[in-house]
Design a protein around this motif. Structure first.
Motif, PDB file in Angstrom:
ATOM      1  N   VAL A  55       4.911   7.086   0.869  1.00 50.37           N
ATOM      2  CA  VAL A  55       5.300   6.068   1.835  1.00 50.37           C
ATOM      3  C   VAL A  55       4.797   4.718   1.346  1.00 50.37           C
ATOM      4  O   VAL A  55       3.609   4.552   1.068  1.00 50.37           O
ATOM      5  CB  VAL A  55       4.707   6.365   3.230  1.00 50.37           C
ATOM      6  CG1 VAL A  55       5.080   5.284   4.217  1.00 50.37           C
ATOM      7  CG2 VAL A  55       5.152   7.725   3.718  1.00 50.37           C
ATOM      8  N   ASN A  56       5.698   3.748   1.247  1.00 53.41           N
ATOM      9  CA  ASN A  56       5.336   2.389   0.866  1.00 53.41           C
ATOM     10  C   ASN A  56       5.250   1.562   2.148  1.00 53.41           C
ATOM     11  O   ASN A  56       6.276   1.161   2.705  1.00 53.41           O
ATOM     12  CB  ASN A  56       6.360   1.816  -0.106  1.00 53.41           C
ATOM     13  CG  ASN A  56       5.943   0.486  -0.670  1.00 53.41           C
ATOM     14  OD1 ASN A  56       5.083  -0.190  -0.131  1.00 53.41           O
ATOM     15  ND2 ASN A  56       6.562   0.101  -1.767  1.00 53.41           N
ATOM     16  N   LEU A  57       4.044   1.315   2.612  1.00 49.67           N
ATOM     17  CA  LEU A  57       3.851   0.576   3.861  1.00 49.67           C
ATOM     18  C   LEU A  57       4.303  -0.881   3.750  1.00 49.67           C
ATOM     19  O   LEU A  57       4.690  -1.479   4.748  1.00 49.67           O
ATOM     20  CB  LEU A  57       2.385   0.651   4.288  1.00 49.67           C
ATOM     21  CG  LEU A  57       1.893   2.033   4.669  1.00 49.67           C
ATOM     22  CD1 LEU A  57       0.406   2.002   4.960  1.00 49.67           C
ATOM     23  CD2 LEU A  57       2.646   2.578   5.870  1.00 49.67           C
ATOM     24  N   GLU A  58       4.271  -1.429   2.558  1.00 48.14           N
ATOM     25  CA  GLU A  58       4.735  -2.801   2.362  1.00 48.14           C
ATOM     26  C   GLU A  58       6.214  -2.927   2.731  1.00 48.14           C
ATOM     27  O   GLU A  58       6.619  -3.872   3.401  1.00 48.14           O
ATOM     28  CB  GLU A  58       4.509  -3.226   0.912  1.00 48.14           C
ATOM     29  CG  GLU A  58       4.953  -4.645   0.629  1.00 48.14           C
ATOM     30  CD  GLU A  58       4.761  -5.035  -0.830  1.00 48.14           C
ATOM     31  OE1 GLU A  58       5.218  -6.125  -1.182  1.00 48.14           O
ATOM     32  OE2 GLU A  58       4.167  -4.256  -1.595  1.00 48.14           O
ATOM     33  N   GLU A  59       7.015  -1.952   2.311  1.00 52.99           N
ATOM     34  CA  GLU A  59       8.445  -1.970   2.614  1.00 52.99           C
ATOM     35  C   GLU A  59       8.689  -1.816   4.118  1.00 52.99           C
ATOM     36  O   GLU A  59       9.591  -2.437   4.677  1.00 52.99           O
ATOM     37  CB  GLU A  59       9.180  -0.880   1.841  1.00 52.99           C
ATOM     38  CG  GLU A  59       9.234  -1.116   0.354  1.00 52.99           C
ATOM     39  CD  GLU A  59       9.973  -2.389  -0.013  1.00 52.99           C
ATOM     40  OE1 GLU A  59      11.020  -2.691   0.590  1.00 52.99           O
ATOM     41  OE2 GLU A  59       9.485  -3.095  -0.915  1.00 52.99           O
ATOM     42  N   ILE A  60       7.886  -0.987   4.780  1.00 55.58           N
ATOM     43  CA  ILE A  60       8.038  -0.805   6.222  1.00 55.58           C
ATOM     44  C   ILE A  60       7.692  -2.097   6.952  1.00 55.58           C
ATOM     45  O   ILE A  60       8.388  -2.502   7.876  1.00 55.58           O
ATOM     46  CB  ILE A  60       7.176   0.380   6.700  1.00 55.58           C
ATOM     47  CG1 ILE A  60       7.757   1.662   6.139  1.00 55.58           C
ATOM     48  CG2 ILE A  60       7.107   0.432   8.225  1.00 55.58           C
ATOM     49  CD1 ILE A  60       6.925   2.878   6.363  1.00 55.58           C
ATOM     50  N   CYS A  61       6.635  -2.768   6.519  1.00 51.40           N
ATOM     51  CA  CYS A  61       6.249  -4.032   7.159  1.00 51.40           C
ATOM     52  C   CYS A  61       7.313  -5.111   6.961  1.00 51.40           C
ATOM     53  O   CYS A  61       7.513  -5.953   7.828  1.00 51.40           O
ATOM     54  CB  CYS A  61       4.905  -4.507   6.620  1.00 51.40           C
ATOM     55  SG  CYS A  61       3.509  -3.514   7.187  1.00 51.40           S
ATOM     56  N   LYS A  62       7.999  -5.080   5.826  1.00 52.20           N
ATOM     57  CA  LYS A  62       9.057  -6.065   5.567  1.00 52.20           C
ATOM     58  C   LYS A  62      10.238  -5.915   6.524  1.00 52.20           C
ATOM     59  O   LYS A  62      10.962  -6.869   6.770  1.00 52.20           O
ATOM     60  CB  LYS A  62       9.571  -5.939   4.128  1.00 52.20           C
ATOM     61  CG  LYS A  62       8.638  -6.483   3.091  1.00 52.20           C
ATOM     62  CD  LYS A  62       9.249  -6.299   1.709  1.00 52.20           C
ATOM     63  CE  LYS A  62       8.317  -6.747   0.616  1.00 52.20           C
ATOM     64  NZ  LYS A  62       8.910  -6.535  -0.723  1.00 52.20           N
TER      65      LYS A  62
ATOM     66  N   MET B  10       0.852  -1.171   0.000  1.00 59.96           N
ATOM     67  CA  MET B  10       0.000   0.000   0.000  1.00 59.96           C
ATOM     68  C   MET B  10       0.900   1.237   0.000  1.00 59.96           C
ATOM     69  O   MET B  10       1.783   1.357   0.834  1.00 59.96           O
ATOM     70  CB  MET B  10      -0.897  -0.001   1.234  1.00 59.96           C
ATOM     71  CG  MET B  10      -1.755   1.210   1.374  1.00 59.96           C
ATOM     72  SD  MET B  10      -2.827   1.069   2.814  1.00 59.96           S
ATOM     73  CE  MET B  10      -3.907   2.408   2.501  1.00 59.96           C
ATOM     74  N   ILE B  11       0.646   2.115  -0.936  1.00 61.31           N
ATOM     75  CA  ILE B  11       1.432   3.334  -1.054  1.00 61.31           C
ATOM     76  C   ILE B  11       0.543   4.528  -0.706  1.00 61.31           C
ATOM     77  O   ILE B  11      -0.579   4.637  -1.200  1.00 61.31           O
ATOM     78  CB  ILE B  11       2.009   3.477  -2.471  1.00 61.31           C
ATOM     79  CG1 ILE B  11       2.984   2.330  -2.738  1.00 61.31           C
ATOM     80  CG2 ILE B  11       2.673   4.828  -2.644  1.00 61.31           C
ATOM     81  CD1 ILE B  11       3.554   2.304  -4.123  1.00 61.31           C
ATOM     82  N   ILE B  12       1.057   5.396   0.161  1.00 58.55           N
ATOM     83  CA  ILE B  12       0.342   6.593   0.574  1.00 58.55           C
ATOM     84  C   ILE B  12       1.110   7.803   0.065  1.00 58.55           C
ATOM     85  O   ILE B  12       2.327   7.881   0.231  1.00 58.55           O
ATOM     86  CB  ILE B  12       0.265   6.702   2.103  1.00 58.55           C
ATOM     87  CG1 ILE B  12      -0.373   5.480   2.695  1.00 58.55           C
ATOM     88  CG2 ILE B  12      -0.489   7.932   2.521  1.00 58.55           C
ATOM     89  CD1 ILE B  12      -0.226   5.471   4.198  1.00 58.55           C
ATOM     90  N   LYS B  13       0.399   8.743  -0.533  1.00 60.26           N
ATOM     91  CA  LYS B  13       1.004  10.003  -0.966  1.00 60.26           C
ATOM     92  C   LYS B  13       0.261  11.128  -0.264  1.00 60.26           C
ATOM     93  O   LYS B  13      -0.971  11.146  -0.248  1.00 60.26           O
ATOM     94  CB  LYS B  13       0.887  10.171  -2.478  1.00 60.26           C
ATOM     95  CG  LYS B  13       1.692   9.146  -3.247  1.00 60.26           C
ATOM     96  CD  LYS B  13       1.587   9.378  -4.724  1.00 60.26           C
ATOM     97  CE  LYS B  13       2.379   8.301  -5.455  1.00 60.26           C
ATOM     98  NZ  LYS B  13       2.412   8.504  -6.890  1.00 60.26           N
ATOM     99  N   PHE B  14       1.027  12.062   0.329  1.00 59.53           N
ATOM    100  CA  PHE B  14       0.399  13.188   1.014  1.00 59.53           C
ATOM    101  C   PHE B  14       1.362  14.350   1.106  1.00 59.53           C
ATOM    102  O   PHE B  14       2.565  14.194   0.942  1.00 59.53           O
ATOM    103  CB  PHE B  14      -0.114  12.785   2.407  1.00 59.53           C
ATOM    104  CG  PHE B  14       0.952  12.295   3.352  1.00 59.53           C
ATOM    105  CD1 PHE B  14       1.573  13.164   4.234  1.00 59.53           C
ATOM    106  CD2 PHE B  14       1.323  10.964   3.370  1.00 59.53           C
ATOM    107  CE1 PHE B  14       2.544  12.716   5.116  1.00 59.53           C
ATOM    108  CE2 PHE B  14       2.287  10.503   4.243  1.00 59.53           C
ATOM    109  CZ  PHE B  14       2.905  11.379   5.116  1.00 59.53           C
ATOM    110  N   ASP B  15       0.796  15.535   1.355  1.00 58.51           N
ATOM    111  CA  ASP B  15       1.576  16.748   1.565  1.00 58.51           C
ATOM    112  C   ASP B  15       1.658  17.009   3.057  1.00 58.51           C
ATOM    113  O   ASP B  15       0.689  16.791   3.785  1.00 58.51           O
ATOM    114  CB  ASP B  15       0.918  17.951   0.887  1.00 58.51           C
ATOM    115  CG  ASP B  15       0.865  17.804  -0.622  1.00 58.51           C
ATOM    116  OD1 ASP B  15       1.777  17.177  -1.181  1.00 58.51           O
ATOM    117  OD2 ASP B  15      -0.093  18.318  -1.228  1.00 58.51           O
TER     118      ASP B  15
END
Length: 88
Positions: free
Chosen positions: A16-23, A1-6
């Motif tokens: 932010v790539n939540l998949e990479e953080i979970c890994k 899941m990728i989140i984009k925000f200002d």
């Protein structure tokens, strides 16, 4: 899941790539400290992770935060609970 925000109040745009953080959960990497010795350190330290979670919480809507919390709960042992505690 990728989140984009200002980030409010700045000109920063975050992706932010939540998949990479979970890994990174529970993984350690070998790094050289100031004394020149090789030591094991957490790949993504808790302090940095909490700071990222706070940025996500402060700069997104509740609907997005619900999705993020659900994703972290489904794909990690502890990150979902940590995220939920920071949301309160």
């Amino acid at each position: 899941m990728i989140i984009k925000f200002d980030v409010y109040g700045t000109s920063c745009h975050m992706t932010v790539n939540l998949e990479e953080i979970c890994k990174t959960e529970g993984k350690k990497v070998e790094v050289e400290n100031r004394a020149g010795k090789w030591v094991l350190k957490s790949e993504y330290p808790a302090q940095k992770r909490r700071k990222l979670f706070k940025l996500i919480i402060e700069n997104n809507y509740d609907e997005i935060l619900d999705d993020v919390e659900q994703y972290l709960t489904d794909n990690s042992k502890t990150f979902g609970q940590e995220f939920a505690e920071l949301r309160r």
